[in-house]
Every structure is written in C-alpha cells, then in structure tokens.
Write an enzyme that holds these catalytic residues in place. Sequence first.
Site, mmCIF file in Angstrom:
data_model
loop_
_atom_site.group_PDB
_atom_site.id
_atom_site.type_symbol
_atom_site.label_atom_id
_atom_site.label_comp_id
_atom_site.label_asym_id
_atom_site.label_seq_id
_atom_site.Cartn_x
_atom_site.Cartn_y
_atom_site.Cartn_z
ATOM 1 N N GLU A 163 0.856 -1.396 -0.076
ATOM 2 C CA GLU A 163 0.025 -0.111 -0.095
ATOM 3 C C GLU A 163 0.792 1.336 0.033
ATOM 4 O OE1 GLU A 163 -2.748 -0.329 3.207
ATOM 5 O OE2 GLU A 163 -4.013 -1.902 2.211
ATOM 6 N N GLU A 365 -5.753 -8.430 0.592
ATOM 7 C CA GLU A 365 -6.194 -8.250 1.816
ATOM 8 C C GLU A 365 -7.589 -7.972 1.691
ATOM 9 O OE1 GLU A 365 -4.596 -5.078 4.402
ATOM 10 O OE2 GLU A 365 -2.422 -5.768 3.818
HETATM 11 C C1 BGC Z 1 -3.021 -2.579 6.059
HETATM 12 C C2 BGC Z 1 -3.097 -3.460 7.361
HETATM 13 C C3 BGC Z 1 -4.123 -2.947 8.115
HETATM 14 C C4 BGC Z 1 -5.288 -2.829 7.632
HETATM 15 C C5 BGC Z 1 -6.740 -2.805 8.413
HETATM 16 C C6 BGC Z 1 -4.366 -2.154 5.551
HETATM 17 O O1 BGC Z 1 -4.292 -0.820 4.895
HETATM 18 O O2 BGC Z 1 -2.276 -3.055 4.940
HETATM 19 O O3 BGC Z 1 -1.668 -3.393 7.642
HETATM 20 O O4 BGC Z 1 -3.953 -3.429 9.448
HETATM 21 O O5 BGC Z 1 -5.390 -2.254 6.351
HETATM 22 O O6 BGC Z 1 -6.553 -1.226 8.683
#
Ligand code: BGC
Length: 460
Positions: A163, A365
Amino acid sequence: MPLPHDFVFGTSTASYQIEGGVTAGGRGRSIWDDFCDRPGAIRDGSSGAVACDSYHRWDEDVDLLSGLGVDAYRFSIAWPRIQPTGSGSVNPAGLDFYDRGVDALCEAGIAPFVTLYHWDLPSALQAKGGWMTRETAERFGEYAAIVGERLADRVAMWLPVNEPVVVTLFGHALGLHAPGEARGFEALAAAHHLLLGHGLATRALRAAGVRVVGTANNHTPVHAASDADEDVAAAALYDTIHNRAFAEPILLGEYPNGMGEGMLGPVAEDLAIISEPLDAYGVNYYNPTTVGAPGSAAVVAASTTSPGEEPPIEIPEGIPFALVPVEAAERTAFGWPVVPEGLTELLVQLRERYGDRLPPIYITESGCSTHDVVEDGAVHDDARIRYLDAHLDAVADAIDAGVDVRGHFVWSLLDNFEWAEGYTQRFGLVRVGIGEGEERTPKDSYAWLRGRISQVRASS
Ligand code: BGC
C-alpha cells in the site's frame, strides 16, 4: 457462480503488527518503534513491542494456518531484522529466522507469499530522509536482492511494497502513521520513491531468480457526493491520487493527468523501472469512498445530517476534496461501511481501465474489525462471517463478469497491532490475548472459513 476449485485461499499479516521480539535476534529499530514512543500517536498508548509474539510462536501460527486449510500465507519481512540500519551488512540471525519460517510453511504445504515492506522502515534510513529521498528506494532494491537470493527457491509470490498510497497519505501527507510527517501535497515525492522502490525491488528479485512478483495496492472505488460539477471534479481528483497514481505508473508506465511533470528527478527513466512487467496484481480492499468539494452543498448536507460514524480523518486546509460518510446498512467496529459490491465494482473497473495490461488479480487483503466478546472460551464473530461470505461472493461475481481473480487473503489471521489504533480494533480469524499471554483462540469465523474452503474444493 461458485469460486473456481483452484482458487487460492489465504490469510495476511505484517511483521510489526504480529511479531513482537523487537530487540530479539539483532533486529534494528524501525520507524514504528519510534512513532509508538511519541505521546498521543497510538490511541491506547501501546506498541508492537510484544504484539502477538509471533517471532517466538511462528510454529503455532503455522499450525493455525494448517487447521484452517488455507493454501497460502502472506506475511512480511521486517527490513530491520535483515539489515538493522537499512544498508550494508546483513544480520544472519534475521535471515535465518525467515528461512526457517518459510521452511515451516512449505513443510505444512502452505505457499509463502512475502511482502518486503509493510511499513517498518529501519530508523537509520529515516534519519537520512526516508522515503522522501531516492536513496531509500535504492537501499530497498539492495535489501530485496538479499532476501530474494536466500528465499527465491521457496516463495510462491513476492509483493515488494504494501500500500504505497497509505504510506504516502497517512505517513507523509497527514502524519497519522510513522514517520508522522504532515507535508500535504509535498508527500508526492514519497509516493514516487515508494514506486521506484517497487520497481528496483522487482528487478532485483528477478535477477535473484524468483518466480512470481506482484503488488499489494490499496484500492477504493470513488463516488462523487452529488452530480454537481465541483463534487464530480473533487471525486476524480481523489480517484487519481488514491488509485490511478499508484496503478498507472506500474501498469502503464505513466502518471495520470501529467502528474509526474511536477516531480523532480529523472521521472521518465524511473517509470521504465517502475513498470517492469508483473505476474500478478494484488489488491487490498476495505470499502468505497464518497468525495465532494469542500463546502459544496452535498458536503455541507452530509456533515450536518450524517451521524458521522466513520472515524474522522483530519484533512489539512487547502486540500481540494472532502470525504463524506458512505451510506451502508452495516458498519465494522472501526465504523467503516460494509459494501461488498464495491469490491466487484472495483475489480471490474480495474479490468475496464487497464485491459490486457492488468495481470491476474489476487485480493491480498480483505477483512473487518468486529466487537468481539469471549463467551465460554468462544468468540461468536457473526459480523466477520457475514463480511467474508459477502466479499467472497463479490469476488465470484467479478470472475463471472470476466475479471481474472485467482485468490483471496483474509486480513487477518490474528488480532494484531492495528497501527495508530493500537489494540482497539480486532481483525483476526483468531483471537489473541494481547498482553495476557498472547494465547490464540480461533473464532467462529475460523471454522466457518475452513468450511467455505472445503465446499469450494468439493465442487471440483
Ligand atoms: C493494512 C493493514 C491494516 C489493515 C486494516 C491495511 O491498510 O495493510 O496493515 O491492518 O489495512 O486497517
């Protein structure tokens, strides 16, 4: 439509959020160790000093992954474990730690997906200007070569930078994350160096003979707060900054709307490095964004009528857009809107925008924080089950619409250190008793996901 039977299921974590052991095995300091020391920087005053203690419990985490039945585990390598000062000599204990960790995953039949930078920059590099300087990108390429040479034979996919947009906006424009700099638009220099770091790392990894290189870019579909021209223009600007400025240098070899013209340095040559072809494109998705022009009728109306459930993000004066709460039937514990169809929209949009330049996509993610309660040793996190179920369906819808999506990684395996929120937000499939022995308790969502994976496999 069901997910394809060879769809890759995984979970994601990041070194500073889970490892702890911050002084173990010769690890150097990172900017997150420093940021956590700043009074008021972290909501509950905590840090990642112990976190989930995964540095000492890696094998326990691998057992949890095996029990879950996932194909892959995405974790990150802490740069200050490999090079405690971010350059020069290698710390053998750090490399050995990840070497053993990768072996343990392979022995369990779980494919390692490795992020090289999930935000724990060695403090010594920050002292020289961090990502605001080219030097950090160059050092990052060298670090990638070191790790690539050691692990190339076993890692299934490499994701150089997690990111870059969040590092730029939260770390360098707004000052909400390490290194805590509030530079406004000047932060675009950090964006460029993060992208250059991605490209240099990609080249170094390829030279080390790795198999597959991708990304982990955060994306959000952006909607205008109204049809008024000023809101539409503000939304387009936000879309450019959040999405296109990070996708297009990588996928097309150019900055959108001539954005690169104002940048210092050899941008054209850099873009050739940044756009090194990739084998995969990783997408992190949490929610869509609604944007208007500051002071527009729609923005004023939203600020007076909306309950403002999303955590307010302070945008400095002079920034030409305003974020408006997104309407949604449900919100996560964080207050983020739950909009699974936004994921389908985003995936279709990426395909429409970039066509054949877009490699196969992995959702690197996706997940939510929930208000968890332990009842007789169990955590009934129904909200997480609903969230994941709907988002997996949203991925299936995108595949149905012709987007090549190969896998999905839940954020996160474990409850962990949620950056500026400390331990106040729990994203895990597994509860961790943070500060209470770090004991792991699989939640209901863990058993549910295992079932969903088995169903997909059985449908073959
Ligand atoms: C990040 C994680 C974070 C998640 C939830 C993402 O932007 O890569 O490290 O914990 O979001 O906020």
